[in-house]
Design an enzyme around this catalytic site. Structure first.
Site, PDB file in Angstrom:
ATOM      1  N   ASP A 153      -5.678  -6.422  -6.344  1.00 37.33           N
ATOM      2  CA  ASP A 153      -6.854  -6.075  -5.527  1.00 37.33           C
ATOM      3  C   ASP A 153      -7.473  -4.771  -6.026  1.00 37.33           C
ATOM      4  OD1 ASP A 153      -8.655  -5.716  -3.383  1.00 37.33           O
ATOM      5  OD2 ASP A 153      -7.104  -4.901  -2.062  1.00 37.33           O
ATOM      6  N   LEU A 154      -8.195  -4.872  -7.161  1.00 38.84           N
ATOM      7  CA  LEU A 154      -8.836  -3.670  -7.719  1.00 38.84           C
ATOM      8  C   LEU A 154     -10.349  -3.708  -7.527  1.00 38.84           C
ATOM      9  CD1 LEU A 154      -6.716  -3.093 -10.960  1.00 38.84           C
ATOM     10  CD2 LEU A 154      -6.428  -2.071  -8.710  1.00 38.84           C
ATOM     11  N   LYS A 155     -10.821  -4.771  -6.888  1.00 40.82           N
ATOM     12  CA  LYS A 155     -12.248  -4.887  -6.516  1.00 40.82           C
ATOM     13  C   LYS A 155     -13.167  -4.424  -7.645  1.00 40.82           C
ATOM     14  CE  LYS A 155     -11.197  -3.945  -1.635  1.00 40.82           C
ATOM     15  NZ  LYS A 155      -9.805  -3.469  -1.771  1.00 40.82           N
ATOM     16  N   TYR A 156     -13.060  -5.109  -8.784  1.00 45.15           N
ATOM     17  CA  TYR A 156     -13.872  -4.707  -9.940  1.00 45.15           C
ATOM     18  C   TYR A 156     -15.359  -4.704  -9.594  1.00 45.15           C
ATOM     19  CZ  TYR A 156      -9.625  -5.576 -12.673  1.00 45.15           C
ATOM     20  OH  TYR A 156      -8.350  -5.565 -13.168  1.00 45.15           O
ATOM     21  N   THR A 216     -14.049  -4.538   5.211  1.00 45.92           N
ATOM     22  CA  THR A 216     -13.825  -4.695   6.659  1.00 45.92           C
ATOM     23  C   THR A 216     -13.910  -3.350   7.388  1.00 45.92           C
ATOM     24  OG1 THR A 216     -11.524  -4.841   5.949  1.00 45.92           O
ATOM     25  CG2 THR A 216     -12.528  -6.843   6.752  1.00 45.92           C
ATOM     26  N   GLY A 218      -1.131  -5.243   5.885  1.00 42.46           N
ATOM     27  CA  GLY A 218      -0.450  -4.038   5.411  1.00 42.46           C
ATOM     28  C   GLY A 218       0.198  -3.308   6.567  1.00 42.46           C
ATOM     29  N   ARG A 219      -0.588  -2.392   7.155  1.00 41.89           N
ATOM     30  CA  ARG A 219      -0.009  -1.495   8.158  1.00 41.89           C
ATOM     31  C   ARG A 219       0.576  -2.184   9.385  1.00 41.89           C
ATOM     32  NH1 ARG A 219      -5.234   2.239   7.856  1.00 41.89           N
ATOM     33  NH2 ARG A 219      -6.001   0.173   7.305  1.00 41.89           N
ATOM     34  N   ASP A 237       0.828  -1.202   0.000  1.00 45.98           N
ATOM     35  CA  ASP A 237       0.000   0.000   0.000  1.00 45.98           C
ATOM     36  C   ASP A 237       0.865   1.256   0.000  1.00 45.98           C
ATOM     37  OD1 ASP A 237      -2.395  -1.334  -0.212  1.00 45.98           O
ATOM     38  OD2 ASP A 237      -2.677  -1.514   1.948  1.00 45.98           O
ATOM     39  N   THR A 260     -17.784  -4.950 -18.879  1.00 43.35           N
ATOM     40  CA  THR A 260     -16.571  -4.194 -18.511  1.00 43.35           C
ATOM     41  C   THR A 260     -15.708  -5.011 -17.553  1.00 43.35           C
ATOM     42  OG1 THR A 260     -17.783  -2.144 -18.787  1.00 43.35           O
ATOM     43  CG2 THR A 260     -15.749  -2.011 -17.517  1.00 43.35           C
ATOM     44  N   ARG A 269      -5.044  -7.502  12.851  1.00 49.16           N
ATOM     45  CA  ARG A 269      -4.345  -6.639  13.783  1.00 49.16           C
ATOM     46  C   ARG A 269      -3.807  -7.444  14.971  1.00 49.16           C
ATOM     47  NH1 ARG A 269      -4.671  -3.985  10.071  1.00 49.16           N
ATOM     48  NH2 ARG A 269      -5.180  -1.798   9.821  1.00 49.16           N
ATOM     49  N   LYS A 277       0.298  -8.086  -2.566  1.00 48.04           N
ATOM     50  CA  LYS A 277      -0.969  -7.504  -3.029  1.00 48.04           C
ATOM     51  C   LYS A 277      -0.733  -6.127  -3.630  1.00 48.04           C
ATOM     52  CE  LYS A 277      -4.310  -5.708  -0.331  1.00 48.04           C
ATOM     53  NZ  LYS A 277      -4.800  -4.485  -0.971  1.00 48.04           N
ATOM     54  N   ASP A 317     -18.556  -3.248 -11.824  1.00 50.25           N
ATOM     55  CA  ASP A 317     -19.021  -2.492 -12.991  1.00 50.25           C
ATOM     56  C   ASP A 317     -20.014  -3.380 -13.736  1.00 50.25           C
ATOM     57  OD1 ASP A 317     -19.087  -0.645 -15.213  1.00 50.25           O
ATOM     58  OD2 ASP A 317     -17.062  -0.009 -14.665  1.00 50.25           O
ATOM     59  N   ILE A 318     -20.438  -2.965 -14.923  1.00 49.23           N
ATOM     60  CA  ILE A 318     -21.355  -3.835 -15.671  1.00 49.23           C
ATOM     61  C   ILE A 318     -20.577  -5.089 -16.110  1.00 49.23           C
ATOM     62  CG2 ILE A 318     -22.885  -1.963 -16.419  1.00 49.23           C
ATOM     63  CD1 ILE A 318     -21.425  -2.019 -19.137  1.00 49.23           C
ATOM     64  N   PRO A 319     -21.305  -6.212 -16.296  1.00 52.26           N
ATOM     65  CA  PRO A 319     -20.626  -7.484 -16.571  1.00 52.26           C
ATOM     66  C   PRO A 319     -19.595  -7.431 -17.697  1.00 52.26           C
ATOM     67  CG  PRO A 319     -22.939  -7.883 -16.125  1.00 52.26           C
ATOM     68  CD  PRO A 319     -22.783  -6.387 -16.144  1.00 52.26           C
TER      69      PRO A 319
HETATM   70  O1  C5P Z   1      -3.156  -1.910   6.484  1.00 52.33           O
HETATM   71  P1  C5P Z   1      -4.172  -3.024   6.487  1.00 52.33           P
HETATM   72  O2  C5P Z   1      -3.607  -4.353   6.941  1.00 52.33           O
HETATM   73  O3  C5P Z   1      -5.462  -2.631   7.197  1.00 52.33           O
HETATM   74  O4  C5P Z   1      -4.518  -3.199   4.934  1.00 52.33           O
HETATM   75  C1  C5P Z   1      -5.522  -4.049   4.492  1.00 52.33           C
HETATM   76  C2  C5P Z   1      -5.449  -4.137   3.007  1.00 52.33           C
HETATM   77  O5  C5P Z   1      -6.483  -5.004   2.554  1.00 52.33           O
HETATM   78  C3  C5P Z   1      -5.668  -2.807   2.276  1.00 52.33           C
HETATM   79  O6  C5P Z   1      -4.854  -2.830   1.115  1.00 52.33           O
HETATM   80  C4  C5P Z   1      -7.129  -2.820   1.884  1.00 52.33           C
HETATM   81  O7  C5P Z   1      -7.369  -2.134   0.680  1.00 52.33           O
HETATM   82  C5  C5P Z   1      -7.368  -4.319   1.677  1.00 52.33           C
HETATM   83  N1  C5P Z   1      -8.753  -4.770   1.860  1.00 52.33           N
HETATM   84  C6  C5P Z   1      -9.483  -4.531   3.003  1.00 52.33           C
HETATM   85  N2  C5P Z   1     -10.785  -4.959   3.105  1.00 52.33           N
HETATM   86  C7  C5P Z   1     -11.349  -5.651   2.106  1.00 52.33           C
HETATM   87  C8  C5P Z   1     -10.590  -5.920   0.947  1.00 52.33           C
HETATM   88  C9  C5P Z   1      -9.276  -5.483   0.853  1.00 52.33           C
HETATM   89  O8  C5P Z   1      -8.969  -3.952   3.959  1.00 52.33           O
HETATM   90  N3  C5P Z   1     -12.571  -6.113   2.225  1.00 52.33           N
END
Ligand code: C5P
Length: 237
Positions: A61-64, A125, A216-217, A12, A70, A187, A34, A66-68
């Site tokens: 992870d672009l979470k498409y 989430t 990520g974080r 990220d 596309t 976390r 990712k 849109d219309i089918p």
């Molecule tokens: O920093 P953190 O661990 O919270 O990052 C979570 C990653 O997962 C982010 O890149 C976020 O876009 C992705 N994500 C999410 N919830 C979803 C799908 C993907 O947090 N439902």
């Protein structure tokens, strides 16, 4: 599978050099990286080419949503790029998800390449029950909404879902043990929760049956990211 192989590291960042630094640092430890909207918008396909050239797997992870047609065309392009996993929004509906699968199958057969695993995002989430009902106007509780959307993803032929670790048990019992469950919102007890409203620790997510944890974080925002990664792996065993 070893615990560490279950961690997908979220790149990220919005900068190619920063992403490369992270990849270099973690290339011996992480199999799947990712690439999300921030990095892909900033640097485009070259980050995927780079990861592929290093024999690393990409979760695009672009979470498409849109219309089918596309979504189908976008998935075809992603398949051709050689991504290992990608996701679509289950709220795009059954036909959209089916088209995503058809698109991936068509290109993988045509080019004789692996078909990416296609996952459905159920509910982000960062969305909790209050937001779902009061703000977005959905009529049912979060757990039943997630259960319904995961079932729809299964019917559409998706390989699994991206969902909160708090929804793992509901999804597993509804969709079976072969259905992949990828959970962000991870976390460890020693980090801050940030904007993730439905988080669990890595150990809790694994014991509930997650296949992969997207982190990520909790790793990258720590003063020593590699040490944070090792701490998380230790916690997972
Ligand atoms: O920093 P953190 O661990 O919270 O990052 C979570 C990653 O997962 C982010 O890149 C976020 O876009 C992705 N994500 C999410 N919830 C979803 C799908 C993907 O947090 N439902």
């Amino acid at each position: 599978m070893e615990s560490r192989e279950r961690i997908i590291l979220a790149l990220d960042v919005a900068d190619y050099t920063k992403a490369l630094d992270i990849i270099q640092k973690f290339k011996e430890h992480i199999e799947i990286f990712k690439v999300g909207a921030e990095l892909f918008t900033s640097v485009g396909p070259r980050i995927i080419e780079k990861l592929n050239s290093m024999d690393k797997k990409v979760f695009l992870d672009l979470k498409y949503h849109d219309i089918p047609s596309t979504v189908s065309k976008s998935v075809k392009v992603a398949t051709e790029m050689g991504v290992y996993m990608l996701d679509v929004h289950t709220l795009g509906g059954l036909e959209m998800m089916k088209e995503a699968v058809r698109g991936a199958v068509a290109i993988s057969l045509q080019k004789n390449i692996d078909r990416p695993k296609i996952l459905g995002v159920t509910m982000l989430t960062s969305i909790d029950e209050k937001c779902l009902i009061n703000e977005l106007g959905f009529g049912q509780a979060l757990k039943s909404q997630v259960r319904h959307l995961a079932g729809l993803a299964l019917r559409a032929g998706l390989d699994g879902v991206v969902a909160s670790p708090q929804d793992i048990e509901t999804i597993r019992s509804h969709c079976g043990k072969e259905f992949l469950i990828i959970t962000p919102g991870i976390r460890p007890s020693w980090t801050s929760i940030d904007d993730q409203k439905r988080a669990l620790t890595p150990q809790e997510a694994l014991s509930k049956g997650a296949d992969y944890l997207v982190i990520g974080r909790a790793i990258l925002s720590q003063p020593d990211p590699l040490h944070a990664f090792e701490l998380i792996v230790e916690e997972m065993v």
